[in-house]
Write a protein that holds these residues in place. Structure first.
Motif, mmCIF file in Angstrom:
data_model
loop_
_atom_site.group_PDB
_atom_site.id
_atom_site.type_symbol
_atom_site.label_atom_id
_atom_site.label_comp_id
_atom_site.label_asym_id
_atom_site.label_seq_id
_atom_site.Cartn_x
_atom_site.Cartn_y
_atom_site.Cartn_z
ATOM 1 N N ARG A 28 -2.566 11.227 3.277
ATOM 2 C CA ARG A 28 -1.737 11.724 2.287
ATOM 3 C C ARG A 28 -1.948 11.689 0.667
ATOM 4 O O ARG A 28 -1.869 12.706 -0.228
ATOM 5 C CB ARG A 28 -0.426 10.652 2.371
ATOM 6 C CG ARG A 28 0.432 10.666 3.401
ATOM 7 C CD ARG A 28 1.394 9.691 3.483
ATOM 8 N NE ARG A 28 2.395 9.834 2.236
ATOM 9 C CZ ARG A 28 2.821 8.651 1.685
ATOM 10 N NH1 ARG A 28 2.812 7.521 2.120
ATOM 11 N NH2 ARG A 28 3.413 8.813 0.588
ATOM 12 N N TRP A 29 -2.886 10.485 0.416
ATOM 13 C CA TRP A 29 -3.295 10.654 -1.146
ATOM 14 C C TRP A 29 -4.226 11.857 -1.196
ATOM 15 O O TRP A 29 -4.073 12.877 -2.353
ATOM 16 C CB TRP A 29 -3.774 9.321 -1.190
ATOM 17 C CG TRP A 29 -4.674 9.585 -2.650
ATOM 18 C CD1 TRP A 29 -6.245 9.607 -2.827
ATOM 19 C CD2 TRP A 29 -4.529 9.942 -3.939
ATOM 20 N NE1 TRP A 29 -6.549 9.564 -4.146
ATOM 21 C CE2 TRP A 29 -5.529 9.862 -4.970
ATOM 22 C CE3 TRP A 29 -2.965 9.865 -4.508
ATOM 23 C CZ2 TRP A 29 -5.294 10.012 -6.462
ATOM 24 C CZ3 TRP A 29 -2.749 10.048 -6.006
ATOM 25 C CH2 TRP A 29 -4.041 9.993 -6.836
ATOM 26 N N ARG A 58 -5.077 5.107 8.001
ATOM 27 C CA ARG A 58 -5.701 6.394 7.697
ATOM 28 C C ARG A 58 -4.832 7.441 7.163
ATOM 29 O O ARG A 58 -5.240 8.151 6.324
ATOM 30 C CB ARG A 58 -6.619 7.031 8.568
ATOM 31 C CG ARG A 58 -7.894 6.235 9.231
ATOM 32 C CD ARG A 58 -8.941 6.771 8.155
ATOM 33 N NE ARG A 58 -10.038 6.190 8.577
ATOM 34 C CZ ARG A 58 -10.898 5.539 7.968
ATOM 35 N NH1 ARG A 58 -10.810 5.229 6.832
ATOM 36 N NH2 ARG A 58 -11.988 5.212 8.453
ATOM 37 N N ASP A 59 -3.571 7.425 7.646
ATOM 38 C CA ASP A 59 -2.396 8.334 7.195
ATOM 39 C C ASP A 59 -1.999 8.181 5.671
ATOM 40 O O ASP A 59 -1.847 9.028 5.201
ATOM 41 C CB ASP A 59 -1.399 8.279 8.129
ATOM 42 C CG ASP A 59 -0.554 7.040 7.923
ATOM 43 O OD1 ASP A 59 -1.139 5.825 7.893
ATOM 44 O OD2 ASP A 59 0.580 7.038 8.062
ATOM 45 N N LEU A 99 0.802 -1.031 -0.039
ATOM 46 C CA LEU A 99 0.006 -0.158 -0.109
ATOM 47 C C LEU A 99 0.755 1.222 0.014
ATOM 48 O O LEU A 99 0.835 2.029 -0.890
ATOM 49 C CB LEU A 99 -0.830 0.001 1.080
ATOM 50 C CG LEU A 99 -1.735 1.334 1.478
ATOM 51 C CD1 LEU A 99 -2.372 1.669 0.337
ATOM 52 C CD2 LEU A 99 -2.158 1.273 2.735
ATOM 53 N N ARG A 100 1.641 1.314 0.884
ATOM 54 C CA ARG A 100 2.749 2.575 1.033
ATOM 55 C C ARG A 100 3.501 2.650 -0.377
ATOM 56 O O ARG A 100 3.442 3.889 -0.670
ATOM 57 C CB ARG A 100 3.582 2.374 2.289
ATOM 58 C CG ARG A 100 2.771 2.639 3.440
ATOM 59 C CD ARG A 100 3.684 2.945 4.685
ATOM 60 N NE ARG A 100 2.933 3.023 5.636
ATOM 61 C CZ ARG A 100 2.785 2.321 6.767
ATOM 62 N NH1 ARG A 100 3.436 1.301 6.844
ATOM 63 N NH2 ARG A 100 1.901 2.772 7.975
ATOM 64 N N TYR A 157 -6.203 0.725 -1.278
ATOM 65 C CA TYR A 157 -6.966 1.661 -0.545
ATOM 66 C C TYR A 157 -7.974 1.535 0.162
ATOM 67 O O TYR A 157 -8.133 2.104 1.268
ATOM 68 C CB TYR A 157 -7.168 2.823 -1.749
ATOM 69 C CG TYR A 157 -5.873 3.731 -2.513
ATOM 70 C CD1 TYR A 157 -5.260 4.493 -1.476
ATOM 71 C CD2 TYR A 157 -5.264 3.476 -3.699
ATOM 72 C CE1 TYR A 157 -4.268 5.398 -1.994
ATOM 73 C CE2 TYR A 157 -4.446 4.255 -3.979
ATOM 74 C CZ TYR A 157 -3.759 5.007 -3.064
ATOM 75 O OH TYR A 157 -2.545 5.702 -3.478
ATOM 76 N N LEU A 158 -8.830 0.553 -0.528
ATOM 77 C CA LEU A 158 -9.846 0.129 0.509
ATOM 78 C C LEU A 158 -9.612 -0.374 1.732
ATOM 79 O O LEU A 158 -10.323 -0.377 2.701
ATOM 80 C CB LEU A 158 -10.985 -0.632 -0.255
ATOM 81 C CG LEU A 158 -11.624 -0.045 -1.513
ATOM 82 C CD1 LEU A 158 -12.378 -1.310 -2.248
ATOM 83 C CD2 LEU A 158 -12.599 0.959 -1.142
ATOM 84 N N LEU A 159 -8.522 -1.078 1.782
ATOM 85 C CA LEU A 159 -8.084 -1.890 3.066
ATOM 86 C C LEU A 159 -7.783 -0.766 3.909
ATOM 87 O O LEU A 159 -7.957 -0.896 5.110
ATOM 88 C CB LEU A 159 -6.629 -2.482 2.741
ATOM 89 C CG LEU A 159 -6.010 -3.018 3.905
ATOM 90 C CD1 LEU A 159 -6.690 -4.309 4.635
ATOM 91 C CD2 LEU A 159 -4.651 -3.797 3.391
ATOM 92 N N ALA A 160 -7.059 0.257 3.485
ATOM 93 C CA ALA A 160 -6.763 1.696 4.267
ATOM 94 C C ALA A 160 -7.888 2.363 4.912
ATOM 95 O O ALA A 160 -8.021 2.732 5.920
ATOM 96 C CB ALA A 160 -5.753 2.360 3.515
ATOM 97 N N ALA A 161 -9.057 2.233 4.138
ATOM 98 C CA ALA A 161 -10.185 2.754 4.561
ATOM 99 C C ALA A 161 -10.920 2.212 5.568
ATOM 100 O O ALA A 161 -11.524 2.693 6.248
ATOM 101 C CB ALA A 161 -11.271 2.926 3.197
ATOM 102 N N ARG A 162 -10.677 0.818 5.887
ATOM 103 C CA ARG A 162 -11.153 0.087 6.729
ATOM 104 C C ARG A 162 -10.325 -0.067 7.921
ATOM 105 O O ARG A 162 -10.875 -0.615 8.977
ATOM 106 C CB ARG A 162 -11.422 -1.399 6.049
ATOM 107 C CG ARG A 162 -12.297 -1.577 5.148
ATOM 108 C CD ARG A 162 -12.485 -3.205 4.867
ATOM 109 N NE ARG A 162 -13.010 -3.283 3.532
ATOM 110 C CZ ARG A 162 -12.429 -3.671 2.483
ATOM 111 N NH1 ARG A 162 -10.779 -3.662 2.408
ATOM 112 N NH2 ARG A 162 -12.832 -3.651 1.242
#
Length: 172
Positions: free
Chosen positions: A124-125, A119-120, A67-68, A109-114
């Motif tokens: 950032r995006w 969230r950071d 992800l990063r 990105y959806l993983l990060a949304a969950r």
């Protein structure tokens, strides 16, 4: 690998780490985040299963690293956009890349949304996209940022070329 690594052992390690990250993106693109297991990633990368946990402390660390890296590249790409035509070209490039890779990136990105701990990465995006939109269309920045996010989703779901749509949206 961005720079040449002289030490053969380090070069081999960097190559294997990259192979594992690329394999992860292919798996996520084809079958989603749940498909990412130690064995599946190793098989996809053509490496022994032990390599996964040698280079990453856990499957979660592997996903977060993927992800990063995706986010770093996307933010760098957006930062290089100077004109609406550049933006149209960038989105056309995303649409032209392997659609499963775009799906994988969006799924991360959806993983990060969950996950609150990621969230950071979303923030950032969003900051990069908002900055881009303010540079290109300060009078319509929020609308342009939302439209670009929507076109990116469409690139993941339909694979269509969106260059013309971006030019139209920029004239909102």
């Amino acid at each position: 690998m961005p720079r040449e690594i002289a030490d053969g052992r380090l070069r081999k390690g960097a190559f294997r780490r990259r192979a594992l990250l690329d394999a992860t993106l292919r798996l996520v693109g084809r079958s989603g985040v749940a498909a990412v297991t130690q064995r599946a990633v190793a098989t996809e990368a053509e490496l022994p299963p032990s390599a996964v946990l040698y280079y990453f402390a856990s499957i979660d660390e592997l996903l977060v690293t993927a992800l990063r890296e995706v986010n770093d590249r996307c933010i760098e790409d957006v930062g290089a956009v100077a004109t609406l035509d550049d933006l149209a070209g960038l989105l056309a490039g995303y649409s032209a890349q392997d659609r499963l890779r775009t799906v994988a990136e969006y799924d991360l990105y959806l993983l990060a949304a969950r996950r609150p701990d990621l969230r950071d990465e979303l923030e950032r995006w969003d900051r990069a996209l908002e900055e881009l939109a303010r540079r290109l269309r300060p009078d319509r920045a929020e609308l342009l940022a939302a439209a670009v996010n929507g076109r990116y989703l469409r690139a993941a779901t339909s694979g269509l070329d969106h260059a013309t749509a971006v030019r139209t949206l920029a004239g909102l």
